[in-house]
Design a protein around this motif. Structure first.
Motif, PDB file in Angstrom:
ATOM      1  N   ALA A  24     -57.637 -14.872 -15.635  1.00  0.00           N
ATOM      2  CA  ALA A  24     -56.560 -15.453 -16.442  1.00  0.00           C
ATOM      3  C   ALA A  24     -56.325 -14.590 -17.679  1.00  0.00           C
ATOM      4  O   ALA A  24     -55.185 -14.379 -18.102  1.00  0.00           O
ATOM      5  N   ALA A  25     -57.424 -14.074 -18.259  1.00  0.00           N
ATOM      6  CA  ALA A  25     -57.295 -13.294 -19.502  1.00  0.00           C
ATOM      7  C   ALA A  25     -56.461 -12.035 -19.285  1.00  0.00           C
ATOM      8  O   ALA A  25     -55.640 -11.681 -20.149  1.00  0.00           O
ATOM      9  N   LEU A  26     -56.640 -11.361 -18.149  1.00  0.00           N
ATOM     10  CA  LEU A  26     -55.980 -10.052 -17.977  1.00  0.00           C
ATOM     11  C   LEU A  26     -54.451 -10.155 -17.952  1.00  0.00           C
ATOM     12  O   LEU A  26     -53.776  -9.438 -18.698  1.00  0.00           O
ATOM     13  N   PRO A  27     -53.843 -11.045 -17.145  1.00  0.00           N
ATOM     14  CA  PRO A  27     -52.373 -11.159 -17.224  1.00  0.00           C
ATOM     15  C   PRO A  27     -51.897 -11.695 -18.570  1.00  0.00           C
ATOM     16  O   PRO A  27     -50.830 -11.317 -19.047  1.00  0.00           O
ATOM     17  N   ILE A  28     -52.705 -12.558 -19.208  1.00  0.00           N
ATOM     18  CA  ILE A  28     -52.305 -13.093 -20.517  1.00  0.00           C
ATOM     19  C   ILE A  28     -52.327 -11.977 -21.562  1.00  0.00           C
ATOM     20  O   ILE A  28     -51.431 -11.874 -22.408  1.00  0.00           O
ATOM     21  N   ASP A  49     -63.437  -5.274 -18.439  1.00  0.00           N
ATOM     22  CA  ASP A  49     -62.017  -5.303 -18.066  1.00  0.00           C
ATOM     23  C   ASP A  49     -61.137  -5.762 -19.234  1.00  0.00           C
ATOM     24  O   ASP A  49     -60.013  -5.297 -19.392  1.00  0.00           O
ATOM     25  N   VAL A  50     -61.669  -6.671 -20.051  1.00  0.00           N
ATOM     26  CA  VAL A  50     -60.907  -7.134 -21.229  1.00  0.00           C
ATOM     27  C   VAL A  50     -60.790  -5.974 -22.225  1.00  0.00           C
ATOM     28  O   VAL A  50     -59.714  -5.707 -22.774  1.00  0.00           O
ATOM     29  N   ARG A  51     -61.904  -5.245 -22.409  1.00  0.00           N
ATOM     30  CA  ARG A  51     -61.857  -4.085 -23.318  1.00  0.00           C
ATOM     31  C   ARG A  51     -60.872  -3.036 -22.801  1.00  0.00           C
ATOM     32  O   ARG A  51     -60.138  -2.415 -23.566  1.00  0.00           O
ATOM     33  N   ALA A  52     -60.820  -2.869 -21.483  1.00  0.00           N
ATOM     34  CA  ALA A  52     -59.880  -1.889 -20.905  1.00  0.00           C
ATOM     35  C   ALA A  52     -58.436  -2.329 -21.171  1.00  0.00           C
ATOM     36  O   ALA A  52     -57.580  -1.505 -21.513  1.00  0.00           O
ATOM     37  N   ALA A  53     -58.151  -3.624 -21.056  1.00  0.00           N
ATOM     38  CA  ALA A  53     -56.791  -4.130 -21.313  1.00  0.00           C
ATOM     39  C   ALA A  53     -56.421  -3.935 -22.788  1.00  0.00           C
ATOM     40  O   ALA A  53     -55.300  -3.528 -23.118  1.00  0.00           O
ATOM     41  N   HIS A  79     -44.397   0.885 -28.467  1.00  0.00           N
ATOM     42  CA  HIS A  79     -43.285   1.817 -28.255  1.00  0.00           C
ATOM     43  C   HIS A  79     -43.534   2.787 -27.105  1.00  0.00           C
ATOM     44  O   HIS A  79     -42.624   3.329 -26.526  1.00  0.00           O
ATOM     45  N   ARG A  80     -44.817   3.003 -26.748  1.00  0.00           N
ATOM     46  CA  ARG A  80     -45.089   3.953 -25.661  1.00  0.00           C
ATOM     47  C   ARG A  80     -44.826   3.277 -24.329  1.00  0.00           C
ATOM     48  O   ARG A  80     -45.168   2.107 -24.138  1.00  0.00           O
ATOM     49  N   TYR A  81     -44.271   3.990 -23.397  1.00  0.00           N
ATOM     50  CA  TYR A  81     -43.978   3.395 -22.091  1.00  0.00           C
ATOM     51  C   TYR A  81     -44.711   4.084 -20.938  1.00  0.00           C
ATOM     52  O   TYR A  81     -44.485   3.787 -19.774  1.00  0.00           O
ATOM     53  N   LYS A  82     -45.618   5.036 -21.294  1.00  0.00           N
ATOM     54  CA  LYS A  82     -46.384   5.718 -20.232  1.00  0.00           C
ATOM     55  C   LYS A  82     -47.849   5.360 -20.385  1.00  0.00           C
ATOM     56  O   LYS A  82     -48.395   5.493 -21.483  1.00  0.00           O
ATOM     57  N   ILE A  83     -48.481   4.929 -19.322  1.00  0.00           N
ATOM     58  CA  ILE A  83     -49.931   4.681 -19.391  1.00  0.00           C
ATOM     59  C   ILE A  83     -50.643   5.840 -18.686  1.00  0.00           C
ATOM     60  O   ILE A  83     -50.379   6.108 -17.511  1.00  0.00           O
ATOM     61  N   PRO A  84     -51.526   6.569 -19.414  1.00  0.00           N
ATOM     62  CA  PRO A  84     -52.204   7.704 -18.786  1.00  0.00           C
ATOM     63  C   PRO A  84     -53.109   7.271 -17.639  1.00  0.00           C
ATOM     64  O   PRO A  84     -53.573   6.128 -17.594  1.00  0.00           O
ATOM     65  N   GLU A  85     -53.392   8.271 -16.776  1.00  0.00           N
ATOM     66  CA  GLU A  85     -54.129   7.972 -15.546  1.00  0.00           C
ATOM     67  C   GLU A  85     -55.517   7.373 -15.830  1.00  0.00           C
ATOM     68  O   GLU A  85     -55.938   6.433 -15.160  1.00  0.00           O
ATOM     69  N   GLU A  86     -56.215   7.904 -16.857  1.00  0.00           N
ATOM     70  CA  GLU A  86     -57.597   7.398 -17.069  1.00  0.00           C
ATOM     71  C   GLU A  86     -57.577   5.924 -17.471  1.00  0.00           C
ATOM     72  O   GLU A  86     -58.471   5.166 -17.094  1.00  0.00           O
ATOM     73  N   LEU A  87     -56.550   5.484 -18.196  1.00  0.00           N
ATOM     74  CA  LEU A  87     -56.477   4.054 -18.550  1.00  0.00           C
ATOM     75  C   LEU A  87     -56.073   3.234 -17.323  1.00  0.00           C
ATOM     76  O   LEU A  87     -56.578   2.133 -17.099  1.00  0.00           O
ATOM     77  N   MET A  88     -55.164   3.773 -16.510  1.00  0.00           N
ATOM     78  CA  MET A  88     -54.754   3.063 -15.286  1.00  0.00           C
ATOM     79  C   MET A  88     -55.943   2.881 -14.351  1.00  0.00           C
ATOM     80  O   MET A  88     -56.091   1.863 -13.689  1.00  0.00           O
ATOM     81  N   ASN A  89     -56.821   3.933 -14.318  1.00  0.00           N
ATOM     82  CA  ASN A  89     -57.954   3.904 -13.379  1.00  0.00           C
ATOM     83  C   ASN A  89     -59.024   2.908 -13.786  1.00  0.00           C
ATOM     84  O   ASN A  89     -59.882   2.557 -12.983  1.00  0.00           O
ATOM     85  N   SER A  90     -58.981   2.445 -15.051  1.00  0.00           N
ATOM     86  CA  SER A  90     -60.092   1.629 -15.534  1.00  0.00           C
ATOM     87  C   SER A  90     -60.158   0.273 -14.831  1.00  0.00           C
ATOM     88  O   SER A  90     -61.203  -0.339 -14.747  1.00  0.00           O
ATOM     89  N   MET A  91     -59.019  -0.224 -14.340  1.00  0.00           N
ATOM     90  CA  MET A  91     -59.052  -1.513 -13.608  1.00  0.00           C
ATOM     91  C   MET A  91     -57.738  -1.725 -12.857  1.00  0.00           C
ATOM     92  O   MET A  91     -56.699  -1.189 -13.229  1.00  0.00           O
ATOM     93  N   ARG A  92     -57.805  -2.552 -11.845  1.00  0.00           N
ATOM     94  CA  ARG A  92     -56.636  -2.853 -11.017  1.00  0.00           C
ATOM     95  C   ARG A  92     -55.542  -3.550 -11.853  1.00  0.00           C
ATOM     96  O   ARG A  92     -54.364  -3.312 -11.663  1.00  0.00           O
ATOM     97  N   SER A  93     -55.948  -4.406 -12.772  1.00  0.00           N
ATOM     98  CA  SER A  93     -54.963  -5.210 -13.503  1.00  0.00           C
ATOM     99  C   SER A  93     -54.118  -4.393 -14.468  1.00  0.00           C
ATOM    100  O   SER A  93     -53.198  -4.933 -15.087  1.00  0.00           O
ATOM    101  N   SER A  94     -54.407  -3.098 -14.620  1.00  0.00           N
ATOM    102  CA  SER A  94     -53.546  -2.254 -15.458  1.00  0.00           C
ATOM    103  C   SER A  94     -52.111  -2.300 -14.937  1.00  0.00           C
ATOM    104  O   SER A  94     -51.168  -2.157 -15.705  1.00  0.00           O
ATOM    105  N   VAL A  95     -51.941  -2.577 -13.648  1.00  0.00           N
ATOM    106  CA  VAL A  95     -50.590  -2.640 -13.065  1.00  0.00           C
ATOM    107  C   VAL A  95     -49.779  -3.795 -13.676  1.00  0.00           C
ATOM    108  O   VAL A  95     -48.545  -3.780 -13.652  1.00  0.00           O
ATOM    109  N   LEU A  96     -50.470  -4.774 -14.258  1.00  0.00           N
ATOM    110  CA  LEU A  96     -49.759  -5.929 -14.830  1.00  0.00           C
ATOM    111  C   LEU A  96     -49.025  -5.581 -16.123  1.00  0.00           C
ATOM    112  O   LEU A  96     -48.272  -6.402 -16.639  1.00  0.00           O
ATOM    113  N   PHE A  97     -49.232  -4.365 -16.637  1.00  0.00           N
ATOM    114  CA  PHE A  97     -48.477  -3.952 -17.830  1.00  0.00           C
ATOM    115  C   PHE A  97     -47.076  -3.455 -17.452  1.00  0.00           C
ATOM    116  O   PHE A  97     -46.227  -3.272 -18.302  1.00  0.00           O
TER     117      PHE A  97
END
Ligand code: UD1
Length: 416
Positions: A24-28, A49-53, A79-97
């Protein structure tokens, strides 16, 4: 690299507070990006995962603070609209951004998300829905480029009730002009929590928890203070451990309705369960009974996240349990490790047949994913002798100091 060492065989007794829900925390946390004002989240679990978000929100330009299970986020400077690969790789829920970035900044660029390797985990349902909603999506060289001057609200029919896709659509359409319907939406309690959070910020969303979600887009979302729901899979982990170790434990800060099916299955396996407002008590003193057939399916069915936990608990049961994993195709990575501990399990594709053995024997094992890792902790707690579990970074993604939880209930367990 630290490990968890367990000397098994202790009964579990006492009381615990169930931690805030990771799922619940990750999408919130992703939803906080939608507001320019301050969001304060209570009961926010202290997890990797919370720290990664929070790192992703910082990267996007937000201000974050985290202390004592409270996250404070201000999204005014996003203001930034690009998430770098290393942050995306940290967890599946990065896609929720993706949804919030598009809603707020009109464009987003991400790579494919990381997370537990429990199957293919594509994001085609997210992308298909976004395209239907007027988003231009291009996939080039492992990066996904999205843009949308204006969201075009419509009816989106999901081919499968994906939790992540349902959440991403809610996050995209909360700030929009018009009405969106999600048909065949996921019905998990975490979807209801996301709806409640967005509505307390001023969104107009209804129907979460049913197959159809209605979203009437609004222009702006305000500041909010919100208490995240408790973690039903954490609660299930403790319940399964007590079920096979024996003992008497009260779990507080849990809505028993969220785990109703698991409670009735544990009762069917021989546990004594009492529920009340916000608590569950489990008592168990006998060898468990096998459960016949257990099939994972979307909520309100038996959750895939509880499959490994129940398999560990039932490894020493009297009789047989056949698991059918219908959600993820590679979610039996804990099985070879349980077999090292003496379990009798045969896997054939999506089926795993567990014939209860007399007892599990401690061994040196390796966690391969989050819930599979927690399942090895359960096995170690109930086994005779010493178990050492490696790969515990997987477990730390979803459990706050799992060893402290079980030590508090009388287990002989420590981090080494
Ligand atoms: C969420 C949970 C996870 C849980 C899962 C299923 C979070 C942070 N994670 O994951 O703990 O195990 O729900 O209850 O909430 N799929 C596609 N295409 C897509 C999306 C999904 O084929 O675009 C497939 C997946 O590969 C999987 C199934 O659908 O086989 C379920 O996935 P989904 O419900 O999306 O799970 P997640 O949101 O990733």
């Amino acid at each position: 690299m630290s490990k968890i060492a367990i000397c098994g065989g202790q009964k579990l007794n006492g009381e615990i507070m169930v931690q805030g829900s990771k799922n619940a925390a990750l999408p919130i946390l992703a939803a906080t990006v939608l507001s320019d004002e301050e969001c304060v989240l209570f009961n926010c679990p202290d997890l990797e995962d919370v720290r990664a978000a929070l790192k992703i929100i910082d990267w996007l330009g937000g201000d974050t603070e985290y202390s004592k299970h409270t996250a404070t986020i201000s999204g005014g400077n996003i203001h930034r609209y690009k998430i770098p690969e290393e942050l995306m790789n940290s967890m599946r829920s990065s896609v929720l951004f993706l949804g919030p970035m598009l809603a707020k900044l009109k464009r987003a660029e991400i790579s494919y998300p990381g997370g537990c390797s429990i199957g293919l985990r594509p994001i085609d349902l997210h992308i298909k829905a976004f395209r239907q909603l007027g988003v231009t999506v291009e996939e080039i060289g492992g990066r996904i480029y999205c843009s949308a001057e204006k969201i075009k609200p419509c009816k989106v029919n999901l081919l499968f009730p994906s939790v992540g896709a349902t959440e991403n659509i809610m996050l995209l359409c909360a700030l929009s002009d018009g009405e969106t319907q999600i048909l065949n939406a996921a019905r998990e309690p975490e979807i209801v929590d996301l709806q409640n959070f967005l509505n307390s910020m001023g969104a107009k969303i209804s129907g979460a928890g049913s197959e159809t979600i209605h979203i009437i887009g609004v222009e702006k979302l305000q500041k909010v203070q919100y208490n995240i729901m408790s973690d039903r899979i954490f609660a299930t982990t403790v319940l399964c451990a007590v079920a096979c170790c024996g003992g008497d434990v009260i779990l507080r800060n849990i809505n028993p309705n969220h785990i109703e099916l698991m409670l009735s299955m544990l009762a069917g396996a021989g546990c004594n369960i009492i529920t009340g407002e916000n608590y569950v008590r489990i008592r168990c003193s006998k060898r468990l009974l096998g459960l016949g057939k257990v099939m994972t399916s979307p909520y309100p069915g038996f959750p895939t996240d509880a499959q490994a936990l129940f398999m560990s608990a039932l490894s020493g049961a009297e009789g047989t349990t056949v698991f059918v994993e219908n959600i993820f195709e590679s979610r039996y990575k804990h099985v070879p490790e349980l077999i090292k501990m003496g379990a009798d399990i045969i896997v054939d594709g999506r089926l795993a047949a567990v014939t209860g053995c007399n007892y599990l024997q401690g061994a040196t094992v390796e966690a391969q994913d989050l819930r599979g890792g927690a399942a090895l902790v359960i096995a170690g707690l109930s086994a005779i002798g010493d178990t050492v579990i490696g790969g515990i970074r997987h477990i730390d993604r979803g459990y706050e100091h799992i060893e402290e939880t079980f030590k508090g209930l009388g287990a002989n367990i420590r981090r080494i």
